[in-house]
Structures are given as C-alpha cells and as structure tokens.
Design a protein around this motif. Structure first.
Motif: not given
Length: 65
Positions: A33-58
């Motif tokens: 739905x977010x992708x459609x609003x932005x005109x993109x074809x989004x696919x979820x890869x992962x959510x709440x993933x660790x990126x070093x000392x930080x956490x990636x939401x989406x």
C-alpha cells in the motif's frame, strides 16, 4: 445515493501506541500500500533488523528499478 463519511485528523499514536511494536509490524504487512501510494513496487525484505549498533525498521526493495 450512498451516504459518505467524513475524515478526521487523528494522532497516529492513538492507533499505533508504540512505533517498534505496533507501527513497524503494521507497515511491514502493508508495504504494498505504501508502494502504491509512492508509485513503487515494494517488497519487504526484513524488518527490525540489526545494523551494527542500530536497528533498521523496514528494509524494502523496489521491483520497478
């Protein structure tokens, strides 16, 4: 004629009180739905993933590019 409703401004925290526990999982399930609003074809890869000392939401991928 069908009766129409009206829009109301709401504080997002009334629907998603906690960003990590409530909003991020909802957005992950509704990423297309977010992708459609932005005109993109989004696919979820992962959510709440660790990126070093930080956490990636989406992490999402656009299949259109």
């Amino acid at each position: 004629m069908d009766e129409l409703g009206s829009l109301q401004r709401l504080d997002p925290r009334t629907i998603w009180p906690n960003e990590a526990r409530d909003f991020t999982p909802w957005l992950a399930k509704n990423i297309s739905g977010l992708g459609a609003t932005l005109g993109l074809e989004l696919e979820l890869v992962e959510s709440e993933a660790s990126v070093g000392r930080f956490s990636l939401d989406i992490h999402a991928r656009d299949h259109g590019t």
